[in-house]
Design a protein around this motif. Structure first.
Motif: not given
Length: 230
Positions: A145-146, A149, A152-153, A160, A183, A186
């Motif tokens: 999950s990290k 993220d 995505y960043q 992603c 997710k 999003y």
């Protein structure tokens, strides 16, 4: 002579059992020690003692890697919480590899290490740490999950989506599936595809009635009414 042979065999069996018990005891002590150190690292990070946490983490990692130096890519490490998960690993993901339990808390250690590196703005090193966490536990959902993220960043949308797909491949509970669809939703919302985002949020809410997901659904409908229902 027969009696002596029997005695010798019994002695050998007793020695082997004693060695196994000693090894199990040492493993349990090492596990407890590493878990305690991980808790201290987490506390240091929460207290803002980032440099201290980093130094501590790198010291523990060096020790853990030394303990696990005989491990290689012929094994698939996982921390299975049920027989079903173990079977899933063996028959779906192992691809000829030996499925073994994660030694110590290696994956948890690397996941915490990634948090420390992120606090130091060392994103690439953090990604490497997350990869190492997943190596030590294929089923580590937090590390996966990290990674999502981080991708995505960095606006690496293709990576992603691929990372979400991999997370979904090890998801079979309602909670896990809901997280994956959330997710996905999003990402599609950010990609300005409200219709797909709406459908995915609905799927997420179907599996778990999460009020936060419902808020996202309502917000999406308010902002894109015509597009969502077209």
């Amino acid at each position: 002579e027969v009696v002596e042979d029997d005695v010798d065999e019994n002695n050998e069996e007793n020695i082997e059992e004693s060695l196994e018990e000693t090894s199990d005891s040492l493993d349990a002590q090492k596990q407890e020690q590493i878990n305690s150190m991980i808790s201290e690292l987490t506390q240091d990070l929460q207290n803002g003692d980032i440099d201290e946490a980093l130094t501590g983490a790198e010291g523990i990692i060096a020790e853990v890697e030394e303990l696990s130096k005989n491990d290689d890519d012929t094994k698939l490490y996982c921390s299975c919480s049920s027989d079903f998960e173990k079977s899933l690993m063996e028959y779906v993901f192992a691809d000829g590899k030996e499925v073994v339990d994660t030694p110590y808390s290696n994956d948890v250690l690397y996941t915490v290490y990634s948090d420390i590196l992120l606090a130091k703005k060392r994103n690439k090193a953090a990604m490497d740490a997350l990869d190492r966490a997943i190596y030590w536990n294929f089923l580590n959902r937090e590390a996966r999950s990290k990674k999502i993220d981080l991708y995505y960043q960095r606006n690496e949308i293709v990576k992603c989506l691929d990372a979400i797909k991999k997370l979904q491949s090890i998801s079979y509970t309602a909670h896990d599936l809901s997280e994956c669809y959330n997710k996905y939703a999003y990402v599609f919302d950010v990609l300005k595809d409200p219709k797909s985002a709406y459908a995915l949020y609905i799927l997420s809410y179907y599996y778990v009635n999460n009020p936060k997901v419902l808020e996202e659904i309502n917000k999406l409908v308010e902002e894109n009414l015509g597009l969502v229902y077209s």
